[in-house]
Scaffold this motif. Structure first.
Motif, PDB file in Angstrom:
ATOM      1  N   ASP A 198       4.276  -7.074  11.906  1.00  0.00           N
ATOM      2  CA  ASP A 198       5.563  -7.583  12.393  1.00  0.00           C
ATOM      3  C   ASP A 198       6.716  -6.857  11.696  1.00  0.00           C
ATOM      4  OD1 ASP A 198       4.683 -10.033  14.068  1.00  0.00           O
ATOM      5  OD2 ASP A 198       3.535 -10.175  12.214  1.00  0.00           O
ATOM      6  N   HIS A 199       6.464  -6.440  10.440  1.00  0.00           N
ATOM      7  CA  HIS A 199       7.451  -5.647   9.703  1.00  0.00           C
ATOM      8  C   HIS A 199       6.730  -4.502   9.013  1.00  0.00           C
ATOM      9  CE1 HIS A 199      10.314  -9.042   9.850  1.00  0.00           C
ATOM     10  NE2 HIS A 199       9.261  -9.793   9.574  1.00  0.00           N
ATOM     11  N   CYS A 200       7.339  -3.326   9.030  1.00  0.00           N
ATOM     12  CA  CYS A 200       6.820  -2.225   8.228  1.00  0.00           C
ATOM     13  C   CYS A 200       7.979  -1.782   7.339  1.00  0.00           C
ATOM     14  CB  CYS A 200       6.336  -1.094   9.144  1.00  0.00           C
ATOM     15  SG  CYS A 200       5.676   0.283   8.215  1.00  0.00           S
ATOM     16  N   TRP A 201       7.897  -2.145   6.059  1.00  0.00           N
ATOM     17  CA  TRP A 201       9.008  -1.881   5.146  1.00  0.00           C
ATOM     18  C   TRP A 201       8.716  -0.648   4.307  1.00  0.00           C
ATOM     19  CZ3 TRP A 201       8.410  -7.653   4.069  1.00  0.00           C
ATOM     20  CH2 TRP A 201       9.233  -8.384   4.927  1.00  0.00           C
ATOM     21  N   CYS A 202       9.630   0.273   4.374  1.00  0.00           N
ATOM     22  CA  CYS A 202       9.475   1.518   3.651  1.00  0.00           C
ATOM     23  C   CYS A 202      10.378   1.453   2.415  1.00  0.00           C
ATOM     24  CB  CYS A 202       9.910   2.616   4.614  1.00  0.00           C
ATOM     25  SG  CYS A 202       9.725   4.201   3.931  1.00  0.00           S
ATOM     26  N   ALA A 203       9.776   1.604   1.239  1.00  0.00           N
ATOM     27  CA  ALA A 203      10.554   1.546  -0.012  1.00  0.00           C
ATOM     28  C   ALA A 203      10.039   2.653  -0.918  1.00  0.00           C
ATOM     29  CB  ALA A 203      10.390   0.185  -0.672  1.00  0.00           C
ATOM     30  N   GLY A 204      10.751   3.765  -0.957  1.00  0.00           N
ATOM     31  CA  GLY A 204      10.307   4.880  -1.791  1.00  0.00           C
ATOM     32  C   GLY A 204       9.624   5.963  -0.978  1.00  0.00           C
ATOM     33  N   VAL A 205       9.551   7.132  -1.590  1.00  0.00           N
ATOM     34  CA  VAL A 205       8.975   8.279  -0.873  1.00  0.00           C
ATOM     35  C   VAL A 205       7.453   8.310  -1.034  1.00  0.00           C
ATOM     36  CG1 VAL A 205       9.026  10.793  -0.630  1.00  0.00           C
ATOM     37  CG2 VAL A 205      11.115   9.561  -1.211  1.00  0.00           C
ATOM     38  N   GLU A 206       6.992   8.354  -2.301  1.00  0.00           N
ATOM     39  CA  GLU A 206       5.544   8.361  -2.541  1.00  0.00           C
ATOM     40  C   GLU A 206       5.088   7.163  -3.354  1.00  0.00           C
ATOM     41  OE1 GLU A 206       3.938  12.037  -3.837  1.00  0.00           O
ATOM     42  OE2 GLU A 206       4.525  13.030  -1.988  1.00  0.00           O
ATOM     43  N   SER A 231       0.854  -1.192   0.000  1.00  0.00           N
ATOM     44  CA  SER A 231       0.000   0.000   0.000  1.00  0.00           C
ATOM     45  C   SER A 231       0.886   1.237   0.000  1.00  0.00           C
ATOM     46  CB  SER A 231      -0.890  -0.005   1.255  1.00  0.00           C
ATOM     47  OG  SER A 231      -1.518   1.250   1.413  1.00  0.00           O
ATOM     48  N   ALA A 232       0.835   2.015  -1.091  1.00  0.00           N
ATOM     49  CA  ALA A 232       1.633   3.241  -1.121  1.00  0.00           C
ATOM     50  C   ALA A 232       1.117   4.208  -0.065  1.00  0.00           C
ATOM     51  CB  ALA A 232       1.554   3.876  -2.507  1.00  0.00           C
ATOM     52  N   SER A 233      -0.190   4.278   0.084  1.00  0.00           N
ATOM     53  CA  SER A 233      -0.791   5.267   0.991  1.00  0.00           C
ATOM     54  C   SER A 233      -0.711   4.843   2.461  1.00  0.00           C
ATOM     55  CB  SER A 233      -2.270   5.472   0.630  1.00  0.00           C
ATOM     56  OG  SER A 233      -3.019   4.325   0.995  1.00  0.00           O
ATOM     57  N   GLU A 287       7.425   6.109   2.409  1.00  0.00           N
ATOM     58  CA  GLU A 287       7.685   6.923   3.619  1.00  0.00           C
ATOM     59  C   GLU A 287       6.381   7.526   4.126  1.00  0.00           C
ATOM     60  OE1 GLU A 287      10.757   9.854   3.022  1.00  0.00           O
ATOM     61  OE2 GLU A 287      12.150   8.297   2.335  1.00  0.00           O
ATOM     62  N   LYS A 288       5.561   7.988   3.158  1.00  0.00           N
ATOM     63  CA  LYS A 288       4.285   8.598   3.516  1.00  0.00           C
ATOM     64  C   LYS A 288       3.381   7.578   4.226  1.00  0.00           C
ATOM     65  CE  LYS A 288       0.616  10.902   1.006  1.00  0.00           C
ATOM     66  NZ  LYS A 288       0.025  10.831  -0.313  1.00  0.00           N
ATOM     67  N   GLY A 289       3.308   6.372   3.645  1.00  0.00           N
ATOM     68  CA  GLY A 289       2.459   5.330   4.215  1.00  0.00           C
ATOM     69  C   GLY A 289       2.962   4.864   5.572  1.00  0.00           C
ATOM     70  N   ALA A 290       4.294   4.754   5.701  1.00  0.00           N
ATOM     71  CA  ALA A 290       4.875   4.247   6.950  1.00  0.00           C
ATOM     72  C   ALA A 290       4.586   5.189   8.108  1.00  0.00           C
ATOM     73  CB  ALA A 290       6.377   4.054   6.776  1.00  0.00           C
ATOM     74  N   SER A 291       4.491   6.496   7.789  1.00  0.00           N
ATOM     75  CA  SER A 291       4.290   7.468   8.873  1.00  0.00           C
ATOM     76  C   SER A 291       2.940   7.230   9.574  1.00  0.00           C
ATOM     77  CB  SER A 291       4.361   8.898   8.326  1.00  0.00           C
ATOM     78  OG  SER A 291       3.310   9.104   7.413  1.00  0.00           O
ATOM     79  N   ARG A 292       1.979   6.645   8.865  1.00  0.00           N
ATOM     80  CA  ARG A 292       0.673   6.356   9.486  1.00  0.00           C
ATOM     81  C   ARG A 292       0.758   5.261  10.544  1.00  0.00           C
ATOM     82  NH1 ARG A 292      -3.923   7.885   6.786  1.00  0.00           N
ATOM     83  NH2 ARG A 292      -3.520   8.939   4.821  1.00  0.00           N
ATOM     84  N   TRP A 293       1.770   4.379  10.420  1.00  0.00           N
ATOM     85  CA  TRP A 293       1.844   3.200  11.298  1.00  0.00           C
ATOM     86  C   TRP A 293       2.982   3.300  12.305  1.00  0.00           C
ATOM     87  CZ3 TRP A 293      -2.072  -0.271  11.180  1.00  0.00           C
ATOM     88  CH2 TRP A 293      -2.964  -0.150  10.114  1.00  0.00           C
ATOM     89  N   GLN A 294       3.554   4.492  12.388  1.00  0.00           N
ATOM     90  CA  GLN A 294       4.664   4.683  13.327  1.00  0.00           C
ATOM     91  C   GLN A 294       4.190   4.370  14.752  1.00  0.00           C
ATOM     92  OE1 GLN A 294       6.331   8.587  12.945  1.00  0.00           O
ATOM     93  NE2 GLN A 294       8.272   7.729  12.260  1.00  0.00           N
ATOM     94  N   GLY A 295       4.942   3.535  15.459  1.00  0.00           N
ATOM     95  CA  GLY A 295       4.595   3.211  16.852  1.00  0.00           C
ATOM     96  C   GLY A 295       3.542   2.128  16.964  1.00  0.00           C
ATOM     97  N   SER A 296       3.009   1.640  15.831  1.00  0.00           N
ATOM     98  CA  SER A 296       1.979   0.596  15.883  1.00  0.00           C
ATOM     99  C   SER A 296       2.629  -0.780  15.919  1.00  0.00           C
ATOM    100  CB  SER A 296       1.090   0.710  14.647  1.00  0.00           C
ATOM    101  OG  SER A 296       0.388  -0.493  14.444  1.00  0.00           O
ATOM    102  N   THR A 297       1.956  -1.736  16.566  1.00  0.00           N
ATOM    103  CA  THR A 297       2.469  -3.114  16.585  1.00  0.00           C
ATOM    104  C   THR A 297       1.608  -4.019  15.701  1.00  0.00           C
ATOM    105  OG1 THR A 297       1.147  -3.524  18.557  1.00  0.00           O
ATOM    106  CG2 THR A 297       3.463  -2.933  18.916  1.00  0.00           C
TER     107      THR A 297
END
Ligand SMILES: NC(=O)c1ccc[n+]([C@@H]2O[C@H](COP(=O)([O-])OP(=O)(O)OC[C@H]3O[C@@H](n4cnc5c(N)ncnc54)[C@H](OP(=O)(O)O)[C@@H]3O)[C@@H](O)[C@H]2O)c1
Length: 225
Positions: free
Chosen positions: A128-136, A91-93, A115-125
Motif C-alpha cells: 500500500d506504501h513503498c517508502w524510500c529513505a536513503g540511497v543504499e 529491507s534495504a535491498s 532507492e535501490k530497493g524501491a526500484s525492484r517494486w516499481q509499478g507493483s501493487t
C-alpha cells in the motif's frame, strides 16, 4: 540521534532464550515462546498504529503478526481505528519473494526501503506504501518523516536483532518488552545482540511478570544526551 527529531513512540517486543537467541538454529522462523506470549504480543500489536520488522524475519517466518482476536479487532474499530495496524517491512535491498504468504494476508502493507530497493517494486501493487529513505542504507530521519506523514504515532518493533540494533543505536526505542524463555539455543542460533550492537543509555524496569517458566520484562529506555 537529535532528540528534537520527531518520530513515533516506539515499543520493541521480542522473545529470547536465556542465552539471548531469537529462534532455533535449525528452524529460524519458528516462534520460541508460549501461547501466552502470543497473546501478550497480540495485545501489544493491537495498541499501535503500525508494526515494523526486518526483512530476514519476514523471509524466515513468511507472514506478519496479524491481529486474530475478534475482541481486539472490535476494540480498535470501536476506537475509530483501522482493524489491523499497518505492517511495515524494512529491507534495504528490497529483495522479498512476492510469493510469500505475507502478500496474501488481509492486512495493510508497507515497504521501508532505499532507492535501490524501491526500484525492484516499481509499478507493483503488492504494498500500500513503498517508502524510500536513503540511497543504499536506510536514512532513519527520512524514514520517520514517511511514517509521520502517514499518521503513524505509535510503532511496535517486532525484531529481529539487526533491525532492533539499528534503532537502539540511534536512540529510537522508548520501551522494550522482553519475554525470557526457558531455553538455551546455542551460538549457531540468531541472536538478539548482533556484532557491533551499540546502546548508549540505561534501562528502567517498569514491570516483571513470571508466567509458567517464562518471565515478562518491561523496560523504559533512556539515552545519554
Ligand atoms: N523471538 C522473537 O521475538 C523474534 C522476533 C523477530 C525475529 N526473530 C527471528 O530473528 C531472526 C531474524 O533476525 P535478524 O537479526 O537476522 O534479521 P532482521 O533484523 O529481521 O532482518 C535483517 C534485515 O532487515 C533489513 N534491515 C534491518 N535493519 C536495517 C537497517 N537499519 N537498514 C536497512 N535494512 C535493514 C535488511 O534487509 P535486506 O537484507 O533486505 O536489506 C537486513 O538484512 C529470524 O530467525 C526470526 O525468526 C525472532
Amino acid at each position: 540521534m537529535n532528540p528534537l527529531l520527531s518520530r513515533p513512540q516506539v515499543t520493541a517486543i521480542l522473545a529470547i532464550s536465556l542465552d539471548g537467541r531469537l529462534a532455533r538454529a535449525q528452524t529460524p522462523g519458528e516462534r520460541i515462546a508460549s501461547r501466552y506470549d502470543f497473546q501478550h504480543l497480540e495485545q501489544q500489536v493491537a495498541q499501535v498504529d503500525a508494526v515494523l520488522f526486518g526483512a530476514t524475519t519476514l523471509r524466515m517466518g513468511g507472514t506478519a503478526m496479524r491481529l486474530q482476536s475478534p475482541h481486539l479487532i472490535a476494540e480498535r474499530e470501536h476506537q475509530g481505528r483501522s482493524p489491523q495496524p499497518l505492517q511495515i517491512v524494512c529491507s534495504a535491498s528490497g529483495e522479498l519473494d512476492p510469493n510469500l504468504p505475507f502478500f496474501r494476508q488481509p492486512i495493510p502493507r508497507a515497504l521501508l526501503t532505499t532507492e535501490k530497493g524501491a526500484s525492484r517494486w516499481q509499478g507493483s501493487t503488492a504494498f500500500d506504501h513503498c517508502w524510500c529513505a536513503g540511497v543504499e542504507e536506510i536514512d532513519w530521519p527520512q524514514a520517520f518523516r514517511h511514517l509521520q506523514g502517514a499518521g503513524i504515532q505509535t510503532l511496535a518493533v517486532l525484531g529481529g536483532g539487526q533491525l532492533l540494533a539499528s534503532l537502539l543505536h540511534i536512540g529510537a526505542v522508548d520501551e522494550l518488552w522482553l519475554t525470557l524463555c526457558p531455553l538455551l539455543l546455542g551460538s549457531a542460533a540468531p541472536s538478539l545482540y548482533p556484532a557491533g550492537l551499540e546502546f548508549a543509555g540505561t534501562l528502567t524496569l517498569l514491570n516483571v511478570l513470571p508466567v509458567g517458566n517464562e518471565v515478562y520484562l518491561h523496560y523504559r529506555l533512556h539515552y545519554y544526551a
